[in-house]
Write an enzyme that holds these catalytic residues in place. Structure first.
Site: not given
Length: 331
Positions: A52, A57, A296, A300
């Site tokens: 998404d 952004y 990021r 993660q």
């Protein structure tokens, strides 16, 4: 990875969907592009096939990064979810706030979803993403200056042209969803939802369940709050929007971490992290199709993707709910 059908469509999305807000850098204190590409690729290797993103952004940067990350992947194995209706390069519609882009230039952020703007945005997104179609095209925020009819008819035209497969909205209330349904078959509504922000349970969830609409829950970890890694006194980077939000006040960090400590034994028993436990809880809630979780870097991303390797029993969900009902945050 587990997969879930989105509403009444034939889109099967990964239960953990890669959220690309943070990798755009804007309002997140910057980004490291190579690390972001690695994060998306690492997610895909573990079954996260849905990504998404949105033009706003990073003012196109997030979509550019996504396009670069997926260029060597089989297109029919990836679901691209992007958005429209927020312009930084056109002063039209409603001014939301003034900001700066990644180069320090002043920009105004506008909500605008007029037909001509949607057509242009779609073309720009397709170029940045390096594809000829978008799986789910979502109105980012309601635009009160443009009739919903005009907005949805523009998206319907893009669907007829084959540039978009399905239409979705974000941050819509039930009345707006109902109005949009007069002009297009909505697949879903993307809304904020987490253990500490559950407003959608009152109306949006019941409406979506009754009408076969998917719900994409964004910020299920409340932008780091529910990971257990943020302690009182936490320092945010320059430009990080979280610094001004009540959730991240020292008192709320303290109260949230006390709650997380109470449910940590469930995570420990399953050998998963608190963040993974929170993601699992979110996926167990009625009406929630998928969770959008940002990353990021590859580390993660891998942790997020592995969340669905475990599962929760009804009894465990009940224990979490019991402790959650006692969590009260200060405004």
């Amino acid at each position: 990875m587990k997969y879930r059908k989105l509403g009444n469509t034939d889109l099967n999305l990964s239960a953990v969907t890669f959220g690309s807000f943070a990798i755009g850098g804007w309002l997140w204190g910057g980004t490291e592009q190579n690390a972001a590409v690695d994060a998306i690729k690492a997610s895909y290797d573990l079954g996260v096939t849905s990504i998404d993103t949105a033009p706003i952004y990073g003012q196109g940067l997030s979509e550019d990064i996504v396009g670069h990350a997926i260029k060597d992947l089989p297109r029919d194995k990836v679901q691209i979810l992007t958005k429209f209706g927020m312009r930084w390069d056109l002063e039209k519609g409603t001014l939301v706030f003034n900001s700066q882009d990644g180069n320090g230039n002043d920009i105004g952020i506008y909500k605008y979803a007029g037909k001509e703007s949607i057509i242009k945005e779609c073309e720009d997104s397709l170029k940045r993403l390096g594809t000829d179609y978008i799986d789910l095209y979502q109105l980012h925020w309601p635009d009160v200056t443009t009739p919903i009819e005009e907005t949805m008819e523009a998206v319907a035209e893009l669907i007829k042209q084959g540039k978009v497969r399905y239409a979705g909205v974000c941050n819509y209330n039930v009345a707006q969803m109902s109005e949009a349904e007069k002009y297009i078959d909505l697949a879903s509504n993307q809304v904020p939802y987490s253990m500490v922000l559950r407003d959608i349970e009152k109306e949006i969830v019941p409406y979506s369940l009754e009408n076969g609409k998917g719900i994409l829950a964004y910020s299920p970890l409340e932008r780091g709050l529910l990971t257990g890694k943020m302690k009182p006194g936490y320092k945010f980077g320059e430009g990080d929007q979280r610094a001004t939000r009540a959730f991240y006040k020292d008192e709320n960090l303290k109260r949230t971490n006390e709650f997380l400590d109470k449910i940590k034994p469930i995570a420990d028993e399953k050998s998963i992290t608190l963040a993974q436990l929170v993601i699992l809880w979110t996926l167990e809630q009625p009406g929630i199709s998928v969770t959008l979780v940002g990353a990021r870097n590859a580390e993660q991303a891998i942790q997020n993707a592995k969340s669905t390797d475990a599962s929760l029993t009804k009894e465990e969900v009940g224990i979490i709910d019991k402790h959650l009902n006692n969590l009260v945050l200060v405004p």
